[in-house]
Write an enzyme that holds these catalytic residues in place. Structure first.
Site, PDB file in Angstrom:
ATOM      1  N   LYS A 175       0.964  -1.138   0.073  1.00 14.19           N
ATOM      2  CA  LYS A 175       0.029  -0.148   0.027  1.00 14.19           C
ATOM      3  C   LYS A 175       0.915   1.176  -0.177  1.00 14.19           C
ATOM      4  O   LYS A 175       2.042   1.127   0.486  1.00 14.19           O
ATOM      5  CB  LYS A 175      -0.899  -0.080   1.271  1.00 14.19           C
ATOM      6  CG  LYS A 175      -2.110   1.014   1.316  1.00 14.19           C
ATOM      7  CD  LYS A 175      -3.073   0.227   0.449  1.00 14.19           C
ATOM      8  CE  LYS A 175      -4.424   0.681   0.468  1.00 14.19           C
ATOM      9  NZ  LYS A 175      -5.438  -0.533   0.019  1.00 14.19           N
TER      10      LYS A 175
HETATM   11  N1  GLU Z   1      -7.187  -0.004  -2.891  1.00 10.91           N
HETATM   12  C1  GLU Z   1      -8.192  -1.347  -3.153  1.00 10.91           C
HETATM   13  C2  GLU Z   1      -8.043  -2.180  -1.961  1.00 10.91           C
HETATM   14  O1  GLU Z   1      -7.822  -1.889  -0.650  1.00 10.91           O
HETATM   15  C3  GLU Z   1      -7.661  -1.815  -4.601  1.00 10.91           C
HETATM   16  C4  GLU Z   1      -6.283  -2.441  -4.522  1.00 10.91           C
HETATM   17  C5  GLU Z   1      -5.793  -3.152  -5.883  1.00 10.91           C
HETATM   18  O2  GLU Z   1      -6.625  -3.096  -6.636  1.00 10.91           O
HETATM   19  O3  GLU Z   1      -4.723  -3.277  -6.046  1.00 10.91           O
HETATM   20  O4  GLU Z   1      -8.276  -3.047  -1.912  1.00 10.91           O
END
Ligand code: GLU
Length: 451
Positions: free
Chosen positions: A138
């Site tokens: 992240k």
């Molecule tokens: N931000 C989204 C999540 O928390 C999607 C992450 C992604 O598609 O890699 O799942």
């Protein structure tokens, strides 16, 4: 403690339920923050509780309790008026035992390291549970995108990409959208990365997912998290004796996840009666049209002032009697007080970590079922995986194909979670962590730890 109202159709209380404040020996061993309100301690603590229940080997517990890499960058950007501002950005790579690091980029004024670490950890769990070949990561920038012009945002995003470009890659770490970021931002990242990266003449746009459909994005990615929330509900509601068309629901947060969950659940026959976001709390017992509200929010920036509903207090919003409550905003929004107020049968976590352990304990006592985030909101990353596969194999899937494949992953993840709940007689969150940790444990058993 005051006597709390029971949910209208109480679920059977499992034998094993995490305490309001779980204390794992791993916390001391790894020097975790001691504050019980710390998000990272709470998030990882929920997994460590499940790990203890299933007997996960100590070596896997300590690996999963900390991220592998934490990247922190500072970079200057020229504002429209000519002065320079310094921004702070992050990319945390939690685990890559199952495949490349994967997870979104958050653009929000409150982004901080603990937050990004918690969200990266959740991605490892989510990808494992939903059966995609990715690990967890992240990132984010401490910035309020609402306070910047389009041109400033473009410079911030491109400069941030430059700062982390050496640490990401289409086979190594693949970012995506999260709170405050969108398809346009992903396009700028892909374009900047393509300019910078030398990947032997190959198209590097698979370095990021959630791109616009016109530039390598997948059909169905924009709505994917909301679609996954509703797929999970459709799968789990019958256990509680409910069908979507019998449900009223409320939504907390009406951005990408909240609005798509609302629209898709409404299209299945459910009725949305209360909504909240940073601009206010609104309610209409006759129903709020989710499509119309989404159009209004696009124009006005929030639900406040929506003409076809009444403004209510925060307490009244939470106390509204519904079958389904969908938190789709930020972390730690359902604490003890909100958990006492919520008048629902089931909570479908569209957001990451919206419920604190203290809040969850109260919900379980009251017989309210919680569909945990790593199951319920895994639709986004699942369709990100489909986008990545399409990019790498030069394919374009139609929407029906995307939706069908997504549903298969969601149904399977729900069924693995149910099986673990039965086997360990525990709550659904612990069950989802057990199912996720089982796959990771098998991968570590096969790979070993070298050297
Ligand atoms: N931000 C989204 C999540 O928390 C999607 C992450 C992604 O598609 O890699 O799942």
């Amino acid at each position: 403690m005051t006597t709390l109202a029971k949910a209208p159709t109480p679920m059977q209380k499992p034998k094993n339920v995490p305490p309001a404040s779980f204390n794992s020996p791993i916390f001391d061993e790894l020097g975790f923050p001691t504050d019980p309100h710390n998000l990272y301690r709470q998030t990882v603590g929920a997994m460590l509780y499940a790990a203890e229940l299933m007997g996960l080997p100590h070596r896997v517990q300590i690996i999963l309790a900390q991220p592998k890499t934490e990247i922190m960058v500072h970079f200057p950007v020229k504002m429209d008026d000519g002065h320079y501002r310094l921004f702070k950005g992050y990319r945390v790579q939690h685990n890559n035992a199952l495949g490349p690091y994967k997870g979104g980029l958050r653009f929000h004024q409150d982004v901080h390291l603990d937050d990004v670490k918690s969200l990266a950890f959740l991605m490892t769990m989510k990808c494992s549970l939903v059966g995609v070949p990715f690990g967890g990561g992240k990132g984010g920038v401490k910035v309020d995108p609402r306070k910047h012009s389009n041109a400033e945002m473009e410079r911030i995003v491109r400069r941030f990409t430059t700062a982390i470009a050496h640490g990401i890659g289409p086979d190594y770490d693949i970012p995506a959208p999260d709170v405050g970021s969108n398809a346009q931002h992903m396009a700028w990242i892909a374009d900047t990365y393509s300019f910078l990266a030398d990947v032997g003449g190959k198209d590097p746009s698979a370095v990021i997912t959630g791109k616009p459909v016109e530039y390598g994005g997948s059909l169905g990615r924009e709505k994917a998290t909301g679609q996954g929330v509703v797929d999970t509900l459709v799968e789990m509601l019958p256990e509680l004796g409910l069908k979507p068309e019998q449900c009223t629901f409320s939504v907390l947060g009406f951005g990408n996840v909240g609005s798509w969950s609302g629209k898709i659940f409404q299209d299945k026959g459910a009725k949305m009666i209360a909504v909240a976001d940073h601009t206010g709390f609104i309610k209409n017992e006759k129903g709020i049209d989710a499509h119309d509200l989404a159009t209004y929010v696009q124009k006005k920036g929030g639900v406040g002032g929506y003409p076809n509903a009444t403004a209510v207090s925060k307490e009244e919003f939470y106390k509204t009697k519904v079958e389904v409550f969908i938190p789709a905003a930020l972390e730690q929004m359902i604490q003890e007080e909100e958990a006492k107020w919520i008048n629902a049968i089931v909570i479908a976590e569209g957001a990451n970590a919206p419920t604190t352990p203290g809040g969850e304990r109260i919900l379980i006592e009251r017989g309210i079922e919680v569909l945990p985030a790593i199951l319920c909101n895994a639709g986004g990353v699942t369709v990100s995986y489909f986008e990545w596969v399409q990019n790498k194999t030069y394919q374009m899937w139609d929407l029906e194909h995307v939706d069908r494949e997504l549903n298969k992953h969601m149904v399977k993840a729900a069924s693995k979670t149910r099986d673990a709940r039965r086997k360990y007689n525990c709550d659904l969150r612990s069950a989802a962590y057990i199912a996720a940790c089982e796959r990771l444990n098998q991968a570590y058993a096969a790979r070993g730890i070298f050297p």
